[in-house]
Design an enzyme around this catalytic site. Structure first.
Site, PDB file in Angstrom:
ATOM      1  N   VAL A   1      -2.135  -9.249   4.680  1.00 49.63           N
ATOM      2  CA  VAL A   1      -2.860  -8.112   5.251  1.00 49.63           C
ATOM      3  C   VAL A   1      -1.888  -6.979   5.575  1.00 49.63           C
ATOM      4  CG1 VAL A   1      -4.309  -7.344   7.178  1.00 49.63           C
ATOM      5  CG2 VAL A   1      -4.661  -9.615   6.184  1.00 49.63           C
ATOM      6  N   TYR A   2      -0.734  -7.347   6.104  1.00 51.82           N
ATOM      7  CA  TYR A   2       0.307  -6.362   6.426  1.00 51.82           C
ATOM      8  C   TYR A   2       0.744  -5.592   5.183  1.00 51.82           C
ATOM      9  CZ  TYR A   2       5.114  -4.802   7.356  1.00 51.82           C
ATOM     10  OH  TYR A   2       6.277  -4.076   7.448  1.00 51.82           O
TER      11      TYR A   2
END
Length: 218
Positions: free
Chosen positions: A128-129
């Site tokens: 997600v980062y």
């Protein structure tokens, strides 16, 4: 120069603030926690308390007015969940870019991450980062009103900087001391011809000043 740094209490940001102050530039660090103010003051930087997750574009633009450059060095941090990767690593970066445009600050440098990609697969927090970072980079690269440079360091370490790096569009993976990331940021700020470049950075054998001049075509 007056340089406004989002994420002013971050480890790279603190190193950059120290370098800027040492040579007489004005470093302004945006922080969320008022308790971090003294740390920045001790470095020679001016602390400004503003939460970029909840601030308006105009509030951020007010801090940026009169600046020569903006540096986005903020991040949700390694212990944050997926939701804050989106609100900080993507959302705050986009808001800060909006604010720079509103304030008329063209020079905009982003500390991104190697592997950042809005289409990065996977469901882990780190995935997600990387998507959030990639989406923020893509947004910044679409802005003709900004003279942007995106810097993607390799694995960050607290080793003492050696001032020797490999800086290129593609470097392959490798470590890089935070000291050397800050030194590279300082050189990028001094080199407007690096605008429009997305660069990876790892330790190497080329002095920082030479490495930046090389990518700038000088």
């Amino acid at each position: 120069m007056r340089i406004v740094i989002a994420g002013g209490h971050g480890q790279i940001a603190q190193r950059l603030e120290r370098l800027l102050a040492a040579r007489g530039d004005e470093a302004v660090g945006i922080i969320r926690d008022p308790g971090q103010s003294q740390t920045l003051t001790d470095l020679g930087a001016e602390p400004v308390v503003l939460d970029l997750e909840s601030a308006t574009v105009e509030e951020a633009a007010e801090v940026l007015r009169g600046a020569d450059a903006a540096v986005f060095a903020a991040g949700a941090g390694p212990n944050s969940g997926a939701a804050r990767k989106d609100t900080v690593d993507r959302g705050a970066a986009v808001l800060f870019a909006d604010a720079a445009q509103t304030a008329g600050v063209r020079r905009y440098i982003v500390i991104s991450s190697m592997g950042a990609d809005p289409e990065h697969p996977g469901n882990e927090v780190f995935d997600v980062y990387l998507r959030a970072k990639g989406a923020a980079d893509a947004d910044v690269r679409s802005r003709s009103a900004l003279d942007w440079t995106i810097l993607r360091p390799g694995m960050l370490t607290d080793d003492a900087g050696k001032g020797l790096v490999l800086l290129a569009a593609r470097t392959g993976r490798g470590p890089i001391p935070r000291d050397d990331v800050a030194a590279t940021l300082l050189e990028l700020l001094d080199t407007p011809a690096t605008a429009g470049l997305t660069l990876e950075l790892i330790s190497g054998n080329v002095p920082v000043t030479v490495a930046v001049k090389d990518v700038a075509g000088n």
